[in-house]
Design a protein around this motif. Structure first.
Motif, PDB file in Angstrom:
ATOM      1  N   LYS A  52       0.814  -1.215   0.000  1.00 29.18           N
ATOM      2  CA  LYS A  52       0.000   0.000   0.000  1.00 29.18           C
ATOM      3  C   LYS A  52       0.849   1.267   0.000  1.00 29.18           C
ATOM      4  CE  LYS A  52      -3.983  -2.120   2.307  1.00 29.18           C
ATOM      5  NZ  LYS A  52      -4.879  -2.073   3.484  1.00 29.18           N
ATOM      6  N   ARG A  53       2.124   1.151   0.405  1.00 28.86           N
ATOM      7  CA  ARG A  53       2.948   2.347   0.550  1.00 28.86           C
ATOM      8  C   ARG A  53       3.989   2.528  -0.557  1.00 28.86           C
ATOM      9  NH1 ARG A  53       4.400   2.402   7.034  1.00 28.86           N
ATOM     10  NH2 ARG A  53       2.236   2.515   7.799  1.00 28.86           N
ATOM     11  N   SER A  54       4.425   1.431  -1.179  1.00 23.72           N
ATOM     12  CA  SER A  54       5.538   1.585  -2.124  1.00 23.72           C
ATOM     13  C   SER A  54       5.475   0.551  -3.245  1.00 23.72           C
ATOM     14  CB  SER A  54       6.881   1.453  -1.387  1.00 23.72           C
ATOM     15  OG  SER A  54       7.018   0.128  -0.874  1.00 23.72           O
ATOM     16  N   VAL A  55       6.200   0.874  -4.313  1.00 24.67           N
ATOM     17  CA  VAL A  55       6.364  -0.028  -5.460  1.00 24.67           C
ATOM     18  C   VAL A  55       7.853  -0.107  -5.764  1.00 24.67           C
ATOM     19  CG1 VAL A  55       5.864  -0.426  -7.901  1.00 24.67           C
ATOM     20  CG2 VAL A  55       4.120   0.597  -6.420  1.00 24.67           C
ATOM     21  N   ALA A  56       8.372  -1.305  -5.904  1.00 28.02           N
ATOM     22  CA  ALA A  56       9.799  -1.487  -6.210  1.00 28.02           C
ATOM     23  C   ALA A  56       9.949  -2.570  -7.265  1.00 28.02           C
ATOM     24  CB  ALA A  56      10.568  -1.859  -4.947  1.00 28.02           C
ATOM     25  N   LEU A  57      11.000  -2.468  -8.037  1.00 22.46           N
ATOM     26  CA  LEU A  57      11.290  -3.467  -9.068  1.00 22.46           C
ATOM     27  C   LEU A  57      11.933  -4.698  -8.449  1.00 22.46           C
ATOM     28  CD1 LEU A  57      12.776  -1.134 -11.814  1.00 22.46           C
ATOM     29  CD2 LEU A  57      10.780  -2.621 -12.134  1.00 22.46           C
ATOM     30  N   THR A  58      11.539  -5.855  -8.898  1.00 19.36           N
ATOM     31  CA  THR A  58      12.231  -7.095  -8.537  1.00 19.36           C
ATOM     32  C   THR A  58      13.464  -7.231  -9.426  1.00 19.36           C
ATOM     33  OG1 THR A  58      11.023  -8.413 -10.155  1.00 19.36           O
ATOM     34  CG2 THR A  58      10.019  -8.175  -7.966  1.00 19.36           C
ATOM     35  N   ALA A  59      14.252  -8.267  -9.192  1.00 23.69           N
ATOM     36  CA  ALA A  59      15.430  -8.519 -10.040  1.00 23.69           C
ATOM     37  C   ALA A  59      14.991  -8.734 -11.486  1.00 23.69           C
ATOM     38  CB  ALA A  59      16.201  -9.736  -9.525  1.00 23.69           C
ATOM     39  N   ALA A  60      13.877  -9.455 -11.671  1.00 26.66           N
ATOM     40  CA  ALA A  60      13.361  -9.666 -13.022  1.00 26.66           C
ATOM     41  C   ALA A  60      12.901  -8.347 -13.632  1.00 26.66           C
ATOM     42  CB  ALA A  60      12.205 -10.673 -12.994  1.00 26.66           C
ATOM     43  N   GLY A  61      12.305  -7.488 -12.805  1.00 25.24           N
ATOM     44  CA  GLY A  61      11.859  -6.189 -13.285  1.00 25.24           C
ATOM     45  C   GLY A  61      13.019  -5.317 -13.717  1.00 25.24           C
TER      46      GLY A  61
END
Length: 301
Positions: A52-61
């Motif tokens: 709900k607070r953040s969006v981050a890229l994964t290694a695949a992203g």
């Protein structure tokens, strides 16, 4: 993987916020979230860690973010190439030709064609006429500049490309050098520089028929594939030759060209292609050949 999915991914990856990415894409957030979830399901990997607070890229992203711009550019280039090929502005066009065609206006036509359609990849292949006809029928080449002589091309399309007669070429000081015109029958007893039968068997046999009907068998002392070589050997006093009359325009030293009379074939070259070639670039080249032929006829008139 669709272009739209990559576009949505890039927006979220660069904004790291679904709301801002949706605004940037001019769509609402729920459809964007659904599309990203669908994209991840299709790929079988998670591209984003989100709460709900953040969006981050994964290694695949991160990996896809590195590759995505190149993929988008490649897709854009592919679309552009497809459009160019569909309009004749691009694509590849393979043209066969016989060697003597380079001594005609073919080089001029190719130059103008490349100037008008610089993105077309033009592949030129020197081939004998019979080999070109086989290659056109099999689809190995798109069109060809050929010399037809009793060839069956009823299944192909033909555009007359070049026409001229033959001339006699003799060394300076030869007894025939002072004549205004020479008949084929007057060449009995002369030593000839002549082209080999290989590669042009039909034309060779036709000339042998011409000589036979004139009452003699030519004494061929030297064979020469190129007409320029024939002229050079005549200048070296090796014999006489029969060459296209256009060779006289080069004005080589040591030889004299004479008008030749008699019942012999004229030189005709044609552009041959399949009626259902399906390539707009070929159609554009055909149009260039037609225009060049029309311009030359107009210049003569």
């Amino acid at each position: 993987m669709e272009t739209r999915q990559l576009k949505y991914f890039l927006a979220v990856a660069e904004e790291l916020h679904f709301g801002r990415a949706a605004k940037r894409l001019f769509i609402s957030q729920p459809p964007l979230s659904q599309q990203i979830k669908k994209f991840e399901d299709e790929l079988g990997v998670k591209l984003f860690q989100r709460n709900k607070r953040s969006v981050a890229l994964t290694a695949a992203g991160v990996s896809l973010l590195r590759d995505a711009p190149g993929i988008m550019r490649a897709i854009g280039r592919a679309k552009s190439n497809l459009l160019d090929a569909a309009t004749g502005e691009g694509g590849q066009f393979t043209l066969g030709y016989i060697g003597p065609a380079l001594e005609t206006t073919l080089t001029e036509i190719i130059r103008d064609f490349k100037g008008q359609y610089p993105s077309v990849r033009l592949d030129l292949r020197e081939m004998f006429t019979t080999d070109q006809l086989k290659a056109i029928r099999s689809g190995d080449i798109d069109a060809g500049i050929v010399r037809l002589f009793r060839h069956d091309v009823s299944d192909l399309e033909r555009e007359l490309f070049h026409r001229e007669s033959y001339a006699l070429v003799v060394p300076d000081g030869h007894p025939l050098a002072d004549r205004a015109a020479v008949d084929v029958s007057e060449l009995a007893g002369e030593q000839f520089i002549f082209f080999p039968r290989e590669g042009q068997p039909r034309l060779y046999d036709e000339w042998m028929r011409v000589f036979s009907e004139a009452g003699f068998v030519p004494d061929v002392v030297q064979e020469a594939t190129r007409k320029s070589a024939t002229v050079a050997l005549v200048a070296a006093n090796m014999g006489i030759g029969i060459v296209p009359e256009s060779m006289a325009r080069i004005k080589p030293q040591g030889v004299v060209f004479k008008r030749l009379s008699g019942d012999f074939p004229v030189i005709e070259m044609s552009l041959i292609y399949r009626s259902t070639n399906g390539f707009p670039a070929v159609d554009n080249f055909i149009a260039a050949v037609r225009q060049n032929w029309a311009d030359r006829k107009q210049d003569k008139n």
